[in-house]
Structures are given as C-alpha cells and as structure tokens.
Design a protein around this motif. Structure first.
Motif, PDB file in Angstrom:
ATOM      1  N   ASP A  34      66.492 116.624 144.850  1.00 17.46           N
ATOM      2  CA  ASP A  34      67.351 115.694 144.092  1.00 17.46           C
ATOM      3  C   ASP A  34      68.379 115.210 145.185  1.00 17.46           C
ATOM      4  O   ASP A  34      68.915 115.849 145.889  1.00 17.46           O
ATOM      5  N   THR A  98      68.207 108.488 133.448  1.00 13.28           N
ATOM      6  CA  THR A  98      68.412 107.064 134.337  1.00 13.28           C
ATOM      7  C   THR A  98      67.209 106.601 134.861  1.00 13.28           C
ATOM      8  O   THR A  98      67.263 105.408 135.122  1.00 13.28           O
ATOM      9  N   HIS A 105      63.234 118.065 136.046  1.00 10.92           N
ATOM     10  CA  HIS A 105      64.150 118.663 137.098  1.00 10.92           C
ATOM     11  C   HIS A 105      63.721 119.936 137.219  1.00 10.92           C
ATOM     12  O   HIS A 105      63.926 120.840 136.089  1.00 10.92           O
TER      13      HIS A 105
HETATM   14  P1  AMP Z   1      67.281 111.444 135.296  1.00 10.78           P
HETATM   15  O1  AMP Z   1      68.740 111.200 135.236  1.00 10.78           O
HETATM   16  O2  AMP Z   1      66.782 112.582 134.555  1.00 10.78           O
HETATM   17  O3  AMP Z   1      66.602 110.293 134.906  1.00 10.78           O
HETATM   18  O4  AMP Z   1      66.861 111.900 136.670  1.00 10.78           O
HETATM   19  C1  AMP Z   1      66.967 111.072 137.767  1.00 10.78           C
HETATM   20  C2  AMP Z   1      67.425 111.995 139.074  1.00 10.78           C
HETATM   21  O5  AMP Z   1      66.865 111.087 140.092  1.00 10.78           O
HETATM   22  C3  AMP Z   1      68.820 112.052 139.275  1.00 10.78           C
HETATM   23  O6  AMP Z   1      68.902 113.359 139.105  1.00 10.78           O
HETATM   24  C4  AMP Z   1      69.087 111.650 140.598  1.00 10.78           C
HETATM   25  O7  AMP Z   1      69.987 112.346 141.390  1.00 10.78           O
HETATM   26  C5  AMP Z   1      67.734 111.587 141.290  1.00 10.78           C
HETATM   27  N1  AMP Z   1      67.603 110.500 142.268  1.00 10.78           N
HETATM   28  C6  AMP Z   1      67.903 109.143 142.258  1.00 10.78           C
HETATM   29  N2  AMP Z   1      67.501 108.505 143.197  1.00 10.78           N
HETATM   30  C7  AMP Z   1      66.901 109.288 143.973  1.00 10.78           C
HETATM   31  C8  AMP Z   1      66.282 109.476 145.308  1.00 10.78           C
HETATM   32  N3  AMP Z   1      66.341 108.228 146.100  1.00 10.78           N
HETATM   33  N4  AMP Z   1      66.008 110.616 145.892  1.00 10.78           N
HETATM   34  C9  AMP Z   1      66.161 111.756 145.168  1.00 10.78           C
HETATM   35  N5  AMP Z   1      66.447 111.720 143.891  1.00 10.78           N
HETATM   36  C10 AMP Z   1      67.058 110.674 143.578  1.00 10.78           C
END
Ligand code: AMP
Length: 119
Positions: A34, A98, A105
């Motif tokens: 992440d 998001t 996770h």
């Molecule tokens: P969620 O909030 O459960 O939808 O998780 C989305 C996750 O994707 C968040 O923890 C972000 O930090 C992660 N994320 C977003 N963009 C990237 C990226 N380019 N590389 C790695 N993780 C990402």
C-alpha cells in the motif's frame, strides 16, 4: 477521497500503466505494498477482474476467487511477518472505501489490540 473512474487505479496497476511495489502475482490476483501503509506490513490483494466493486459482490459471484484472495493474504503474512494478520475489506464510502474495485488489506507485523476502527 473517493476514486470513481472508468478504469480504477488498481486496473491501471494491473495493466502496468502506473507502477506499484508488487509482492505477489498470478493469473487471478495481484498483491502490492500500500502506498500509505497503516501497519508494518500493509499489502493490498486485488483480484484482477474489475467486475466486483467490493467484497460482497465478489463473495456472491465468485467465492472461489475470494478464498484465493484469503490464501494469498496468508502467503503474504507468512513471507513478510509471522503468519498472523488482519484482513480488512472496506465496503462502502462511509466504511473508508476509496477504490471501488474489490480488494483486501493485509495488515501484519505487530498490531495492537483495540485498533480495529476509529470512532
Ligand atoms: P480502500 O480505502 O479500502 O478503498 O483502499 C484503497 C487503498 O489503496 C488505500 O489504502 C490506498 O493507500 C491504496 N492506494 C491507492 N493508490 C495506490 C497506489 N498507486 N499504490 C498502492 N496503493 C495505493
């Protein structure tokens, strides 16, 4: 921030349009660190299909793929921590989701009790 685009950021990672620190990949899933880690080990396990917006849709349509996601989470925790882990599926905006492309996770490496959610 809610990310709702035609092609999710995870699809762009799968298609190598943007870089990611990939720790595991096979024909069905990809797993990468992440970008904003919330634990010593914080890996996101993502089915390659963009058909499911969240874990509820994934479980209903393809429970075998969900089981595979869990198996990959265990593998990640074995390789990067002591095999113990927390598995989080944010489901819906008010639950912190998001990216609306189903994903898990994997949090590991030393988590305190009582840290599951914030008020
Ligand atoms: P969620 O909030 O459960 O939808 O998780 C989305 C996750 O994707 C968040 O923890 C972000 O930090 C992660 N994320 C977003 N963009 C990237 C990226 N380019 N590389 C790695 N993780 C990402």
């Amino acid at each position: 921030m809610v990310v709702m685009t035609q092609s999710s950021i995870f699809t762009r990672i799968i298609e190598r349009e943007i870089p990611a620190d990939v720790v595991y990949e096979d024909d069905r899933v990809i797993a990468f660190n992440d970008i904003a880690p919330q634990a010593p080990v914080h890996v996101v396990v993502v089915p390659k299909t963009a058909d499911y917006a969240n874990v509820v849709e994934l479980a209903a349509a393809d429970p075998g793929l969900l089981a595979h996601v869990v198996g990959v989470a265990k593998r990640v925790a074995d390789e990067r921590a002591n095999g113990e882990f927390r598995l989080v599926f944010n489901t819906g905006e008010s639950a912190g989701q998001t990216v609306f492309h189903a994903h898990a996770h994997v949090l590991a490496g030393g988590l305190a009790e009582g840290t599951l959610g914030s008020k």
